[in-house]
Every structure is written in structure tokens, then in C-alpha cells.
Design an enzyme around this catalytic site. Structure first.
Site, PDB file in Angstrom:
ATOM      1  N   ASP A  93      13.947  16.247 -42.779  1.00 60.34           N
ATOM      2  CA  ASP A  93      13.082  17.052 -41.928  1.00 60.34           C
ATOM      3  C   ASP A  93      12.883  16.241 -40.644  1.00 60.34           C
ATOM      4  OD1 ASP A  93      11.110  18.382 -40.580  1.00 60.34           O
ATOM      5  OD2 ASP A  93       9.781  18.642 -42.305  1.00 60.34           O
ATOM      6  N   LYS A 156      24.806  19.679 -23.398  1.00 60.43           N
ATOM      7  CA  LYS A 156      24.188  20.616 -22.469  1.00 60.43           C
ATOM      8  C   LYS A 156      23.530  21.740 -23.288  1.00 60.43           C
ATOM      9  CE  LYS A 156      27.336  24.319 -21.573  1.00 60.43           C
ATOM     10  NZ  LYS A 156      27.553  25.396 -20.659  1.00 60.43           N
ATOM     11  N   LYS A 190      38.978  17.625 -20.571  1.00 64.16           N
ATOM     12  CA  LYS A 190      40.246  18.361 -20.555  1.00 64.16           C
ATOM     13  C   LYS A 190      41.290  17.572 -19.769  1.00 64.16           C
ATOM     14  CE  LYS A 190      38.207  22.977 -21.008  1.00 64.16           C
ATOM     15  NZ  LYS A 190      38.929  23.383 -22.218  1.00 64.16           N
ATOM     16  N   HIS A 248      29.815  22.601 -15.339  1.00 65.10           N
ATOM     17  CA  HIS A 248      31.280  22.590 -15.352  1.00 65.10           C
ATOM     18  C   HIS A 248      31.887  22.684 -13.957  1.00 65.10           C
ATOM     19  CE1 HIS A 248      30.721  22.843 -19.531  1.00 65.10           C
ATOM     20  NE2 HIS A 248      30.778  24.145 -19.694  1.00 65.10           N
ATOM     21  N   LYS A 348      31.625  36.597 -17.269  1.00 65.81           N
ATOM     22  CA  LYS A 348      32.027  37.050 -18.596  1.00 65.81           C
ATOM     23  C   LYS A 348      32.531  38.491 -18.519  1.00 65.81           C
ATOM     24  CE  LYS A 348      29.213  33.959 -21.400  1.00 65.81           C
ATOM     25  NZ  LYS A 348      30.407  33.305 -21.962  1.00 65.81           N
TER      26      LYS A 348
END
Length: 518
Positions: A93, A156, A190, A248, A348
């Protein structure tokens, strides 16, 4: 990798070990590092999760994640058993002091069994609300005291605005040294993102033209076909500007725009990135509408399938005013970039999934060729493709074969898979290994995180006061709202379509013609 490059003995503690991030990214990445021989012989993954979670259930859950997301695919029996021998699970916990004392006792036991002191990594794969209690719990159990060997990793979102980021930095800075804190942004792991600096600074033909004298503008595009999926609870409080541009896209901008570091020391590299963020021109509140556009997707068609609008997604307010699209124009006011606009956009439910940096060069100072030879002329453009393919492409003009003089754009291209004949490693593999080795080059420093928030805070403030009245303002399956086209068109420019997809179509056409010619 040579043995000398492997990390020292490491205990990797994951708070939220049964959560989605650990299942999809962290454990599969650590498994891949293990398979490839990058981990030390003495390493342990200590998962911490809710009470009443059985270790056997936890391990079965992790195996499902590794089977789906590992680069190596489904693990064999021997490989999995070897890996599992390094895994453990602690029920806890996390709001109770005892949880951290139990963790401390467990870490001491492991080190005693090894007969060796270990690097201790504490990875907070938890909601933002848990950062403070976990950080304070670690400190009260004195798990922050080994300054050279204890590291804390924060995912993040790092705050929700400038003030909350400052508050979080104050908390972390009070309990840990800055060199112990790793603020992670997986985009920086990346391969193609890392290659931006290598491409610029290791090639004498590009760095001399990397400035305002030769570059007209820069576009950084991150487009997603997906909606919010299962992230409605988080996303409806965040939006595209916070979720993508603040971290980003601004990090990519820093890599494109920064000055060459004197050395590749982690603080030297980060100093140059911070310089870029401080040089970004302030946006007066009265001019935000000239520099930033927001949008929200409605229902539409994507690949022949009708998809719902944002307000119809699970766990989203039916009257939500959260933006799912953001486009921003920024200027870096320094000697290298004065007057060169940087256009950042993300959204999106757009037409395609694409992440790329497009650097468009200025036209030649004097056009020698007759107008009839230039009917298909297009600006020279350098494209750094990050996903779905990873590569670098250069578009330039060439004479078309034949007796007449006709110039046409052609593409010179490099793809990682073709050049190196292997899949690039996952970004988390790179970043997790850097954490174990204590290399902070690819991680944000406190001042960098705050400077990034400072860039977008004026936009956030104005958008909070001036609520949109036209949401939803773009259909799913399009390239975003009309206002975004106006944002760039008034400068006499247009958004670039996904260049790498166009290149793939060109390659396919060339193959068809080759077959026909034969």
C-alpha cells in the site's frame, strides 16, 4: 555489446508494475535487453503493486505483455525461465510508510545475496497524483541517500502547467539531487530522433547550410489515426497541446535548432537545448490566435470504417472542450534562426499515422532555366522520418531523361531497415539502459522542463479564458481544422503531406514501370 559497456549490478524497481506502461513497454524492453546481452549478470526487477496481487498472476500477466510487444516475439521456455529468475513482486500500500521500509529491507537482502552494492532505479509508472507520496516515501526510508547509485525516473506528464511543473521540481529537488532525477520522454529514445544530431554534426555538407540563410521553414508533424482509445480519463484533462507539443514536439525542435555542443557530455547537450527554449519568441496573449490553432474531431470515416467523434469516446465529457488537435507557429530568436518559422502540429483521428520533420530550403537566388522547364518544380526538402518508417529523405531537382529540358523532383532516401538490415531497438530499451548507466543526455533537466512549459503557457492561459464555440471542427479521417490551413497559408506556405508515404508510392510506381519495360 562488450561486457565493459554493461551496467553495474542493478535493481530496477517499478512502481505500478501491474499497470499498462509496465506491461506494454517497460518489461518487454527489459526482456529484449536481457535477450541481447545488455544487462549485467546481477540484475533484479522488483515490481510493486496493489495488495492481493499474487506473484504467479503478476508473472503470467507480464509474459502476455512480452509475447505481444517484445522485438524477439514469443519467448521460449528456457529464455523465459531465465528471465523470470530475475523478477520479484512486492505487495504494498504505497500510501503507508511500511511499504517503503519493506522495499528497503528487500533491496538490502538482494544486495547481501549478491555480495555487491547495486545501482538502484526507482521507476514511477504511476498517475501524477502518486508522484509526491512515493517520492516522499522513498526519502523517509532513506532510499534516496546513495547519491551516486540511487535514481528516480518520472514519466510524463511532468506537471499540467508551468506552476505545477515548478512545484514538482521543488519536491524532487528537495529530496533528490538533480543528477539522480530522470524525466523521461520516450520520443527522445527513437533511433531517428537521436540521429538528428548525428546527421547534422557528423556530415560537413549539411551543417554549413543549417541556418536562416538557406532554410525557409521547418515543420514538425505528429499525426495519429487513433482516437483517445482507453486514455479518456487522462486525455480529457490534458489535450493535444499538453500531451504532445509541450514535450515531444518541443524536444524535436530543440534537436533541430540547437547549437553544436562542445562535447557530448549530458549537461553540455542539455545546456544547448535549454538555450533554444529560452530563445523562442514570447507570444503576447492578444496574438495567440495568430500563432496557435486548436481543434476537436467529430465523427467521420477512416479506412472505410465510421468512427465516433471525440465527445462520444469512452470516459470523455459529452460536452468536452478539450482539443485533440493543435498547431503552433514558433520563432527562435537567435543568430542562426532569426525569421525562420517552426510549424508544429499534432492531432488524433487524422488521415494517417506519421511523424516526420520537414526542413524546406530557400529557392536558388537566380533561376537560370526557362519557365517551361520548371512546371513541376518543387522546393528542396529534407525529411527526417520517425514513424511509421524510420529514415532520412532528400528531395532535389533533376533533369528528366529525354531531348527536352524538363526539371522534375526526385528523392534520395535512406531507411534504417534497408541500410542496417535489422529492426531499430525500441525507444524504451535505449532509455532504460541509459538510466542504468547514469547517462542523462536524453532526459530533461529541471530548467528544461520548466522552459518547455513556459513556451506554451501563454497559449494555455488564453485558451482557458476563450472557450471554443465551434467544436468539433474537423472530421475524423481528415488533416485537421480549416483554421490550421489558414495559419500557414497566410505566410505563403502549406502543410507538407506525409512525404514518406508519397515516396513509397513513387517506389511502387517505379517497380511497375520496370516490370512493364522488361
Amino acid at each position: 555489446m562488450s561486457r565493459q559497456e554493461r551496467p553495474e549490478p542493478t535493481i530496477f524497481t517499478i512502481f505500478g508494475a501491474a499497470g499498462d506502461l509496465a506491461w506494454r513497454k517497460l518489461v518487454p524492453a527489459i526482456y529484449d535487453l536481457f535477450r541481447d546481452g545488455w544487462l549485467p549478470d546481477k540484475f533484479s526487477i522488483m515490481g510493486i503493486g496493489h495488495l492481493h496481487t499474487k506473484k504467479s498472476q503478476y508473472l503470467d500477466h507480464l509474459r502476455e505483455g512480452v509475447e505481444q510487444f517484445s522485438r524477439h516475439g514469443k519467448p521460449g521456455k528456457e529464455s523465459w525461465e531465465n528471465f523470470v529468475s530475475h523478477l520479484d513482486f512486492l505487495e504494498a500500500d504505497l500510501e503507508q510508510k511500511q511499504a517503503y521500509q519493506d522495499l528497503s529491507d528487500e533491496l538490502e537482502r538482494i544486495e547481501k545475496d549478491w555480495g555487491d552494492k547495486a545501482q538502484r532505479v526507482f521507476y514511477l509508472a504511476m498517475p501524477p497524483a502518486m508522484m509526491a507520496p512515493i517520492t516522499e516515501g522513498l526519502a523517509k526510508a532513506r532510499l534516496n541517500q546513495r547519491r551516486e547509485h540511487a535514481r528516480i525516473v518520472v514519466e510524463k506528464p511532468f506537471g499540467s502547467d508551468l506552476e505545477s511543473a515548478r512545484e514538482l521540481n521543488r519536491l524532487l529537488g528537495r529530496l533528490f539531487d538533480e543528477k539522480q532525477i530522470f524525466r523521461i520522454d520516450h520520443f527522445l529514445g527513437k533511433e531517428t530522433v537521436q540521429n538528428i544530431l548525428a546527421f547534422r554534426l557528423a556530415n560537413a555538407m549539411f551543417e554549413p547550410i543549417w541556418n536562416r540563410h538557406y532554410i525557409d521553414h521547418v515543420q514538425i508533424n505528429v499525426a495519429e489515426k487513433l482516437g483517445v482509445e482507453h486514455r479518456g480519463h487522462y486525455y480529457d484533462k490534458a489535450g493535444a497541446l499538453r500531451d504532445m507539443i509541450q514535450n515531444h514536439l518541443l524536444q524535436i525542435l530543440c534537436l533541430v535548432a540547437m547549437e553544436a555542443p562542445i562535447t557530448f557530455d549530458d549537461n553540455e547537450v542539455r545546456n544547448k537545448k535549454v538555450d533554444v527554449l529560452h530563445a523562442i519568441r514570447d507570444i503576447p496573449p492578444s496574438q495567440v490566435h495568430e500563432y496557435a490553432v486548436r481543434g476537436q474531431y467529430g465523427g467521420g470515416w477512416l479506412q472505410g470504417e465510421h468512427v465516433p467523434g471525440y465527445r462520444q469516446e469512452p470516459n470523455v465529457d459529452p460536452e468536452s472542450l478539450t482539443e485533440t488537435y493543435a498547431a503552433v507557429k514558433l520563432y527562435v530568436d537567435n543568430w542562426r534562426w532569426q525569421g525562420v518559422p517552426f510549424y508544429l502540429r499534432t492531432g488524433k483521428r487524422l488521415s494517417d499515422r506519421i511523424t516526420e520533420v520537414s526542413i524546406q530550403f530557400r529557392p536558388v537566388p537566380h533561376q537560370t532555366f526557362p519557365a517551361r522547364a520548371l512546371l513541376d518544380r518543387q522546393p528542396n526538402r529534407l525529411i527526417i522520418a520517425i514513424q511509421p518508417e524510420e529514415g532520412i529523405l532528400l528531395r532535389f531537382e533533376s533533369k528528366q531523361p529525354g531531348p527536352s529540358l524538363h526539371l522534375t523532383p526526385v528523392m534520395m532516401q535512406f531507411f534504417y531497415k534497408e541500410a542496417f538490415r535489422e529492426e531499430p531497438v525500441d525507444a524504451y530499451e535505449t532509455l532504460l539502459l541509459d538510466i542504468m548507466n547514469g547517462d542523462a543526455t536524453l532526459f530533461m533537466r529541471a530548467d528544461q522542463a520548466e522552459a518547455a512549459w513556459g513556451v506554451i503557457q501563454p497559449i494555455l492561459d488564453v485558451w482557458a479564458e476563450q472557450r471554443p464555440t465551434d467544436f468539433p471542427n474537423y472530421q475524423a479521417g481528415t488533416w485537421g481544422p480549416e483554421q490550421a490551413e489558414v495559419l500557414i497559408a497566410k505566410d505563403g506556405r502549406t502543410w507538407t503531406l506525409p512525404t514518406i508515404l508519397q515516396c513509397q508510392e513513387d517506389i511502387a510506381m517505379c517497380r511497375v514501370h520496370s516490370v512493364d519495360d522488361s
